[in-house]
Design a protein around this motif. Sequence first.
Motif, PDB file in Angstrom:
ATOM      1  N   ASP A   1     -10.434 -42.029  36.845  1.00 13.69           N
ATOM      2  CA  ASP A   1      -9.136 -41.911  37.332  1.00 13.69           C
ATOM      3  C   ASP A   1      -8.166 -43.253  37.364  1.00 13.69           C
ATOM      4  N   ASP A   2      -8.712 -44.307  37.671  1.00 13.66           N
ATOM      5  CA  ASP A   2      -7.932 -45.637  37.737  1.00 13.66           C
ATOM      6  C   ASP A   2      -7.805 -45.842  36.221  1.00 13.66           C
ATOM      7  N   LEU A   3      -8.625 -45.716  35.537  1.00 16.10           N
ATOM      8  CA  LEU A   3      -8.556 -46.060  34.057  1.00 16.10           C
ATOM      9  C   LEU A   3      -7.321 -45.191  33.308  1.00 16.10           C
ATOM     10  N   ASP A   4      -7.505 -43.831  33.631  1.00 14.51           N
ATOM     11  CA  ASP A   4      -6.548 -42.855  33.183  1.00 14.51           C
ATOM     12  C   ASP A   4      -5.327 -43.176  33.706  1.00 14.51           C
ATOM     13  N   ALA A   5      -5.170 -43.621  35.049  1.00 14.91           N
ATOM     14  CA  ALA A   5      -3.639 -44.067  35.462  1.00 14.91           C
ATOM     15  C   ALA A   5      -3.035 -45.186  34.401  1.00 14.91           C
ATOM     16  N   ARG A   6      -3.988 -46.130  34.406  1.00 11.56           N
ATOM     17  CA  ARG A   6      -3.647 -47.502  33.628  1.00 11.56           C
ATOM     18  C   ARG A   6      -3.253 -46.973  32.269  1.00 11.56           C
ATOM     19  N   LEU A   7      -4.023 -46.057  31.527  1.00 13.94           N
ATOM     20  CA  LEU A   7      -3.657 -45.782  30.345  1.00 13.94           C
ATOM     21  C   LEU A   7      -2.171 -45.013  30.322  1.00 13.94           C
ATOM     22  N   ASP A   8      -2.054 -44.149  31.224  1.00 11.66           N
ATOM     23  CA  ASP A   8      -0.936 -43.340  31.527  1.00 11.66           C
ATOM     24  C   ASP A   8       0.347 -44.223  31.413  1.00 11.66           C
ATOM     25  N   ALA A   9       0.190 -45.327  32.369  1.00  8.73           N
ATOM     26  CA  ALA A   9       1.407 -46.422  32.576  1.00  8.73           C
ATOM     27  C   ALA A   9       1.389 -47.044  31.269  1.00  8.73           C
ATOM     28  N   LEU A  10       0.525 -47.327  30.361  1.00  7.42           N
ATOM     29  CA  LEU A  10       0.737 -48.137  29.132  1.00  7.42           C
ATOM     30  C   LEU A  10       1.469 -46.987  28.165  1.00  7.42           C
ATOM     31  N   ASP A  11       1.309 -45.820  28.062  1.00  6.68           N
ATOM     32  CA  ASP A  11       1.891 -44.865  27.366  1.00  6.68           C
ATOM     33  C   ASP A  11       3.129 -44.816  27.869  1.00  6.68           C
ATOM     34  N   ALA A  12       3.514 -44.915  29.079  1.00  5.90           N
ATOM     35  CA  ALA A  12       4.743 -44.684  29.636  1.00  5.90           C
ATOM     36  C   ALA A  12       5.695 -45.953  29.159  1.00  5.90           C
TER      37      ALA A  12
END
Length: 140
Positions: free
Chosen positions: A85-96
């Motif tokens: 979940d932490d990694l997914d949140a980090r990758l989502d932030a990078l996508d944003a």
Amino acid sequence: MADRYTALTQVLADRGYGSGATTAATATADVASGRAEFNSRVDAALAARRITRTQGTRLKADYAAAVQLESRHLRDGAITAAERDDLDARLDALDAKLGDSGSPGANLTPRARLDAIARTLPASGLTRGANAQILWSWVT
């Protein structure tokens, strides 16, 4: 090393990753392919001048940091749900931050779009008068 080889031979024998569990073998393959795709998206945004070279370098470095974090999580052979979940949140932030979901500029406010134009105009090779005319046409 022997565990990785065993996991690889099992995957080859099963002709896929079957169970959906996140093991070192599956996560490593996902990260490697995701990194290449993300880097190409950053390069495309740079070519389209949606982001600066500095922003592109920072985005790639942040993605590399996420890859390293995932590698640290994988040392015990699996990633927990909280770590994923932490990694997914980090990758989502990078996508944003990259902002390439949808059409170019779709995620920009009018002010952000105007600021992006103003940042790129000095490197356009146009005269100051032409730059001012372009900015004025966007304001009015």
